[in-house]
Design a protein around this motif. Structure first.
Motif, PDB file in Angstrom:
ATOM      1  N   ILE A   1       0.849  -1.198   0.000  1.00  0.00           N
ATOM      2  CA  ILE A   1       0.000   0.000   0.000  1.00  0.00           C
ATOM      3  C   ILE A   1       0.886   1.251   0.000  1.00  0.00           C
ATOM      4  CG2 ILE A   1      -1.658   1.371   1.358  1.00  0.00           C
ATOM      5  CD1 ILE A   1      -3.178  -0.973   0.610  1.00  0.00           C
ATOM      6  N   ARG A   2       1.911   1.223   0.849  1.00  0.00           N
ATOM      7  CA  ARG A   2       2.775   2.409   0.944  1.00  0.00           C
ATOM      8  C   ARG A   2       3.549   2.667  -0.335  1.00  0.00           C
ATOM      9  NH1 ARG A   2       3.870   0.515   6.320  1.00  0.00           N
ATOM     10  NH2 ARG A   2       5.791  -0.352   5.480  1.00  0.00           N
ATOM     11  N   SER A   3       3.781   1.598  -1.115  1.00  0.00           N
ATOM     12  CA  SER A   3       4.512   1.833  -2.367  1.00  0.00           C
ATOM     13  C   SER A   3       3.598   1.780  -3.592  1.00  0.00           C
ATOM     14  CB  SER A   3       5.669   0.843  -2.483  1.00  0.00           C
ATOM     15  OG  SER A   3       5.182  -0.463  -2.342  1.00  0.00           O
TER      16      SER A   3
ATOM     17  N   ARG B   1      -0.357  16.285  -5.972  1.00  0.00           N
ATOM     18  CA  ARG B   1      -0.303  16.190  -4.518  1.00  0.00           C
ATOM     19  C   ARG B   1      -1.686  16.076  -3.907  1.00  0.00           C
ATOM     20  NH1 ARG B   1       4.216  19.419  -2.686  1.00  0.00           N
ATOM     21  NH2 ARG B   1       3.064  19.153  -0.749  1.00  0.00           N
ATOM     22  N   GLU B   2      -2.704  16.456  -4.670  1.00  0.00           N
ATOM     23  CA  GLU B   2      -4.027  16.588  -4.082  1.00  0.00           C
ATOM     24  C   GLU B   2      -4.724  15.220  -3.959  1.00  0.00           C
ATOM     25  OE1 GLU B   2      -7.968  19.259  -5.078  1.00  0.00           O
ATOM     26  OE2 GLU B   2      -6.330  19.128  -6.519  1.00  0.00           O
ATOM     27  N   VAL B   3      -5.212  14.915  -2.770  1.00  0.00           N
ATOM     28  CA  VAL B   3      -5.951  13.672  -2.558  1.00  0.00           C
ATOM     29  C   VAL B   3      -7.393  13.882  -3.016  1.00  0.00           C
ATOM     30  CG1 VAL B   3      -6.790  12.007  -0.866  1.00  0.00           C
ATOM     31  CG2 VAL B   3      -4.488  12.962  -0.634  1.00  0.00           C
TER      32      VAL B   3
ATOM     33  N   ALA C   1      -5.726   7.652 -11.165  1.00  0.00           N
ATOM     34  CA  ALA C   1      -6.209   6.278 -11.018  1.00  0.00           C
ATOM     35  C   ALA C   1      -5.708   5.635  -9.723  1.00  0.00           C
ATOM     36  CB  ALA C   1      -5.786   5.445 -12.221  1.00  0.00           C
ATOM     37  N   GLY C   2      -4.451   5.858  -9.399  1.00  0.00           N
ATOM     38  CA  GLY C   2      -3.865   5.228  -8.213  1.00  0.00           C
ATOM     39  C   GLY C   2      -4.497   5.743  -6.930  1.00  0.00           C
ATOM     40  N   VAL C   3      -4.583   7.067  -6.810  1.00  0.00           N
ATOM     41  CA  VAL C   3      -5.172   7.685  -5.619  1.00  0.00           C
ATOM     42  C   VAL C   3      -6.640   7.266  -5.495  1.00  0.00           C
ATOM     43  CG1 VAL C   3      -5.835   9.878  -4.558  1.00  0.00           C
ATOM     44  CG2 VAL C   3      -3.569   9.621  -5.582  1.00  0.00           C
ATOM     45  N   SER C   4      -7.341   7.257  -6.615  1.00  0.00           N
ATOM     46  CA  SER C   4      -8.754   6.878  -6.601  1.00  0.00           C
ATOM     47  C   SER C   4      -8.924   5.450  -6.101  1.00  0.00           C
ATOM     48  CB  SER C   4      -9.365   7.007  -7.999  1.00  0.00           C
ATOM     49  OG  SER C   4      -9.241   8.327  -8.460  1.00  0.00           O
ATOM     50  N   ASN C   5      -8.034   4.574  -6.543  1.00  0.00           N
ATOM     51  CA  ASN C   5      -8.091   3.180  -6.091  1.00  0.00           C
ATOM     52  C   ASN C   5      -7.860   3.093  -4.585  1.00  0.00           C
ATOM     53  OD1 ASN C   5      -8.240   0.337  -6.554  1.00  0.00           O
ATOM     54  ND2 ASN C   5      -6.001   0.206  -6.553  1.00  0.00           N
ATOM     55  N   LEU C   6      -6.899   3.839  -4.082  1.00  0.00           N
ATOM     56  CA  LEU C   6      -6.630   3.841  -2.634  1.00  0.00           C
ATOM     57  C   LEU C   6      -7.832   4.385  -1.866  1.00  0.00           C
ATOM     58  CD1 LEU C   6      -2.894   5.071  -2.586  1.00  0.00           C
ATOM     59  CD2 LEU C   6      -3.743   2.718  -2.333  1.00  0.00           C
TER      60      LEU C   6
ATOM     61  N   LYS D   1      -3.122  17.499   3.093  1.00  0.00           N
ATOM     62  CA  LYS D   1      -2.132  16.457   3.381  1.00  0.00           C
ATOM     63  C   LYS D   1      -1.680  15.813   2.069  1.00  0.00           C
ATOM     64  CE  LYS D   1      -4.159  15.247   7.836  1.00  0.00           C
ATOM     65  NZ  LYS D   1      -4.739  14.123   8.591  1.00  0.00           N
ATOM     66  N   GLY D   2      -0.690  14.974   2.130  1.00  0.00           N
ATOM     67  CA  GLY D   2      -0.152  14.399   0.898  1.00  0.00           C
ATOM     68  C   GLY D   2      -0.501  12.929   0.731  1.00  0.00           C
ATOM     69  N   TYR D   3      -0.033  12.381  -0.373  1.00  0.00           N
ATOM     70  CA  TYR D   3      -0.273  10.966  -0.671  1.00  0.00           C
ATOM     71  C   TYR D   3       0.345  10.064   0.385  1.00  0.00           C
ATOM     72  CZ  TYR D   3      -1.505  12.546  -5.421  1.00  0.00           C
ATOM     73  OH  TYR D   3      -2.060  13.145  -6.500  1.00  0.00           O
ATOM     74  N   GLY D   4       1.487  10.516   0.927  1.00  0.00           N
ATOM     75  CA  GLY D   4       2.185   9.715   1.931  1.00  0.00           C
ATOM     76  C   GLY D   4       1.309   9.457   3.148  1.00  0.00           C
TER      77      GLY D   4
END
Ligand code: ATP
Ligand code: MG
Length: 332
Positions: free
Chosen positions: A220-222, A229-231, A239-244, A266-269
């Motif tokens: 998940i972290r990788s 930067r925007e969540v 696509a990646g952020v949306s999946n998370l 906040k960031g993706y991290g």
């Protein structure tokens, strides 16, 4: 209550997050509203080559995972397909009602056969959709939860039910496709435009329920995200952020909108770190529960035997009426 039937193949050591969030979680919820029959479909599994020891082990592991996620034997018939011989028996009768060309038009067969080469693809793989029709029709199922990939098979099931009923008299309930609310489609963490899948996934793109939770957290972290930067939920651009976000929302029952607000500034991290924690907190007790079922195989097998008895009550009545209608001499 409407009756639902669903099955899952024992073809992996562990179910993955896509299986759970896309299908199995709804199995659990449907128990509140429907009359539910759930099976581990080992007959379907052998349409491709299986190692006998591995198949046996995976069948128990599949059942243990279903119990651990909340399939409740007091409310559902949970069984192994081969324990109910009526599946194979009805399948034969239905095969004899199916046109060769009709079966040949099934796109999943064509795809799989093309991959394996026609000399390696078994006749069982060809007749797989008819066995699936038998699974459904045996239980006089009203509703079948289906993903897009199973739609054509359900259509065949309906055609066979209709054909049999008009030729021999009304025997089968006509099953309807059932689009379940809140099913999430989960994507590969490394390739977030491709479906998370046991056969197609990249090594770090697939989260298995039974793998070491530390490993899942690391995946998940990788996870692959974009350079922004925007969540924010945006299937096209992010696509990646949306999946998370989809996974996070499904595991916590918080809405995506709520999560977007919570991660503003906040960031993706942060998102990944928190989701990794959510996942670990959810999967750790789940794994303990699976293990406790696997530690008492005798009890597990008893649960499955009871489920099979319950299933056979319905299945044998359907098969008896089918046999009578097609003119088989009753065994006395
Ligand atoms: P294969 O790659 O062999 O097709 P799979 O990983 O797609 O395997 P299946 O055994 O085909 O898994 O699927 C079992 C159930 O899980 C089906 O109901 C399917 O629709 C659902 N499912 C599988 N992958 C996902 C996913 N990524 N998102 C949502 N649902 C999924
Ligand atoms: Mg699949």
């Amino acid at each position: 209550r409407l009756r639902v039937l669903s099955g899952i193949q024992p073809t992996a050591d562990s179910f993955h997050l896509g299986n759970y969030l896309g299908a199995l979680r709804q199995w659990v919820r449907l128990q509140d509203t429907h009359d539910t029959f759930y099976c581990v479909v080992d007959l379907h599994a052998i349409t491709v080559e299986q190692d006998p020891k591995v198949l046996l082990e995976r069948t128990r592991r599949s059942a243990a995972q279903l119990l651990a996620i909340g399939v409740d034997p007091a409310r559902s018939a949970l069984f192994v397909q081969s324990h109910v011989p009526e599946h194979a028996q009805l399948s034969w009768v239905l095969e004899c009602q199916t046109g060769f060309g009709e079966a040949g038009r099934m796109t999943q067969f064509k795809d799989k056969a093309a991959k394996q080469g026609s000399d390696h693809a078994s006749v069982g793989l060809f007749t797989y959709p008819v066995l699936m029709a038998a699974d459904i029709l045996l239980y006089q199922t009203n509703a079948v939860p289906v993903g897009e990939d199973q739609r054509q098979h359900l259509e065949l099931t309906r055609n066979l039910a209709q054909r049999f009923n008009s030729r021999f008299g009304k025997t089968f309930v006509m099953p309807e496709p059932f689009i379940v609310k809140d099913t999430a489609k989960i994507y590969d963490l490394q390739e977030p435009t491709a479906k998370m899948s046991k056969s197609a996934a990249t090594a770090n793109g697939l989260v298995e329920l039974l793998e070491d939770p530390k490993r899942s957290a690391k995946k998940i972290r990788s996870a692959v995200t974009d350079t922004g930067r925007e969540v924010r939920f945006d299937r096209e651009e992010k696509a990646g952020v949306s999946n998370l976000l989809t996974i996070y929302s499904a595991l916590t029952d918080r809405t995506v909108a709520d999560l977007e607000t919570a991660y503003e500034g906040k960031g993706y991290g942060d998102l990944k770190k928190d989701l990794a924690e959510v996942l670990v907190d959810w999967v750790t007790p789940l794994q303990e529960s699976v293990q406790s079922y696997l530690d008492d195989v005798a009890e597990l097998d008893r649960i499955l035997a009871a489920g099979a008895r319950q299933a056979r009550e319905v299945a044998s009545a359907t098969l008896a009426s089918v046999y009578e209608r097609i003119g088989f001499l009753p065994a006395s």
